[in-house]
Motif scaffolding. Structure first.
Motif, PDB file in Angstrom:
ATOM      1  N   ILE A  55      57.160  21.244  -8.517  1.00  0.00           N
ATOM      2  CA  ILE A  55      56.503  21.692  -9.755  1.00  0.00           C
ATOM      3  C   ILE A  55      57.137  23.000 -10.190  1.00  0.00           C
ATOM      4  O   ILE A  55      57.097  23.999  -9.467  1.00  0.00           O
ATOM      5  N   LYS A  56      57.741  23.011 -11.335  1.00  0.00           N
ATOM      6  CA  LYS A  56      58.530  24.173 -11.755  1.00  0.00           C
ATOM      7  C   LYS A  56      57.677  25.427 -11.909  1.00  0.00           C
ATOM      8  O   LYS A  56      58.177  26.550 -11.773  1.00  0.00           O
ATOM      9  N   GLU A  57      56.396  25.259 -12.219  1.00  0.00           N
ATOM     10  CA  GLU A  57      55.516  26.420 -12.382  1.00  0.00           C
ATOM     11  C   GLU A  57      55.152  27.074 -11.046  1.00  0.00           C
ATOM     12  O   GLU A  57      54.659  28.200 -11.024  1.00  0.00           O
ATOM     13  N   VAL A  58      55.349  26.362  -9.947  1.00  0.00           N
ATOM     14  CA  VAL A  58      55.056  26.916  -8.626  1.00  0.00           C
ATOM     15  C   VAL A  58      56.260  27.739  -8.174  1.00  0.00           C
ATOM     16  O   VAL A  58      57.344  27.217  -7.963  1.00  0.00           O
ATOM     17  N   LYS A  59      56.045  29.039  -8.029  1.00  0.00           N
ATOM     18  CA  LYS A  59      57.146  29.949  -7.727  1.00  0.00           C
ATOM     19  C   LYS A  59      57.515  29.964  -6.245  1.00  0.00           C
ATOM     20  O   LYS A  59      58.659  30.186  -5.879  1.00  0.00           O
ATOM     21  N   LYS A  60      56.515  29.731  -5.386  1.00  0.00           N
ATOM     22  CA  LYS A  60      56.776  29.777  -3.949  1.00  0.00           C
ATOM     23  C   LYS A  60      55.693  29.010  -3.200  1.00  0.00           C
ATOM     24  O   LYS A  60      54.522  29.065  -3.569  1.00  0.00           O
ATOM     25  N   VAL A  61      56.107  28.294  -2.171  1.00  0.00           N
ATOM     26  CA  VAL A  61      55.183  27.666  -1.231  1.00  0.00           C
ATOM     27  C   VAL A  61      55.452  28.284   0.136  1.00  0.00           C
ATOM     28  O   VAL A  61      56.579  28.251   0.635  1.00  0.00           O
ATOM     29  N   PHE A  62      54.433  28.855   0.735  1.00  0.00           N
ATOM     30  CA  PHE A  62      54.612  29.576   1.992  1.00  0.00           C
ATOM     31  C   PHE A  62      54.597  28.606   3.180  1.00  0.00           C
ATOM     32  O   PHE A  62      53.914  27.586   3.144  1.00  0.00           O
ATOM     33  N   PRO A  63      55.337  28.924   4.243  1.00  0.00           N
ATOM     34  CA  PRO A  63      55.261  28.117   5.465  1.00  0.00           C
ATOM     35  C   PRO A  63      53.835  28.118   6.008  1.00  0.00           C
ATOM     36  O   PRO A  63      53.097  29.086   5.835  1.00  0.00           O
ATOM     37  N   SER A  64      53.460  27.030   6.666  1.00  0.00           N
ATOM     38  CA  SER A  64      52.086  26.926   7.164  1.00  0.00           C
ATOM     39  C   SER A  64      52.048  26.301   8.545  1.00  0.00           C
ATOM     40  O   SER A  64      52.715  25.304   8.816  1.00  0.00           O
ATOM     41  N   GLU A  65      51.217  26.905   9.409  1.00  0.00           N
ATOM     42  CA  GLU A  65      50.889  26.333  10.713  1.00  0.00           C
ATOM     43  C   GLU A  65      49.376  26.094  10.793  1.00  0.00           C
ATOM     44  O   GLU A  65      48.795  26.125  11.874  1.00  0.00           O
ATOM     45  N   ALA A  66      48.778  25.836   9.643  1.00  0.00           N
ATOM     46  CA  ALA A  66      47.331  25.618   9.576  1.00  0.00           C
ATOM     47  C   ALA A  66      47.054  24.374   8.743  1.00  0.00           C
ATOM     48  O   ALA A  66      47.979  23.633   8.381  1.00  0.00           O
TER      49      ALA A  66
END
Length: 248
Positions: free
Chosen positions: A174-185
């Motif tokens: 999704i171009k509007e999403v600037k960043k997705v953080f890594p997750s261990e949850a």
């Protein structure tokens, strides 16, 4: 929540912010937190909302330091991390308390059931101050039933991890999403412009996410719990639409 409880009990709090990689700032920890007047150090691994596990060597360094207080390690999300619990260290480090729960990987937040793993000396003091019959019979019964099905929990957890990766990949498209953080949850953090407005538009469309833009290192970020395969496309559509509408 630990800070809130401390304030209710009129206990002062020393804050030591995490570094930008969500790991402990050990130099500041040893200087500011490991003081004689600090009685308990609260750590969370994986963290909320960071979703990142702490470096085990850093936790052990605290336990090996000259600090004489209690190190309390919240491991509520440990089953989603693939990491080994540090509960195995409580005999070696009598000042360590590890917290776990049925709320996350077992999906039983409604029964409000968790436990501490600690050295017998600490458990002795717990027993002196806890309320009689502090666990209700229904919650106790449900917890015992759940613990008979650990293999089912592991299977469901693996499904959550698969859905987490799929959702993360889809959010990155999704171009509007600037960043997705890594997750261990069992949740993801993602960054968008006008996050608070996006959250409200999503709420109006029936998808609830948590605004975390007031947390350190999470400017304009939202937290979303991992959804089912059927829910994913609907959620992604709502996120796209909400980001677009928030620009208007």
């Amino acid at each position: 929540m630990y800070e809130q409880r401390a304030c209710v009990c009129d206990v002062s709090v020393v804050r030591v912010p995490l570094k930008s990689d969500f790991q402990l700032d050990m130099e500041t920890m040893l200087k500011e937190a490991c003081r004689p007047d600090v009685k308990i150090i609260f750590l969370c691994s994986p963290g909320n909302p960071t979703a990142v596990s702490l470096n085990i060597d850093d936790v052990i360094s605290l336990l090996d330091s000259a600090y004489k207080g209690i190190v309390f390690l919240d491991e509520l999300y440990i089953d989603f991390s693939g990491k080994e619990s540090l509960a195995r260290l409580v005999d070696k480090y009598p000042r360590l308390i590890v917290l776990q729960s049925l709320s996350k990987s077992f999906g039983l937040a409604g029964i409000r059931f968790g436990w501490s793993i600690a050295h017998e000396d600490i458990v002795f003091h717990f027993d002196k101050i806890r309320l009689p019959y502090n666990i209700g019979a229904l919650s106790y019964s449900a917890a015992l039933k759940a613990l008979d099905h650990v293999d089912d929990m592991k299977t469901m957890t693996q499904q959550v991890l698969l859905e987490r990766d799929r959702l993360a990949d889809a959010l990155r498209q999704i171009k509007e999403v600037k960043k997705v953080f890594p997750s261990e949850a069992n949740f993801l953090m993602f960054q968008v412009d006008n996050a608070l407005k996006v959250q409200e538009i999503m709420r109006q469309k029936g998808v609830y996410v948590s605004y975390k833009g007031n947390c350190l290192h999470f400017d304009d970020c939202l937290r979303i719990s991992i959804c089912t395969t059927k829910e994913r496309e609907t959620v992604l559509t709502v996120i796209r639409e909400s980001c677009i509408e928030a620009k208007v």
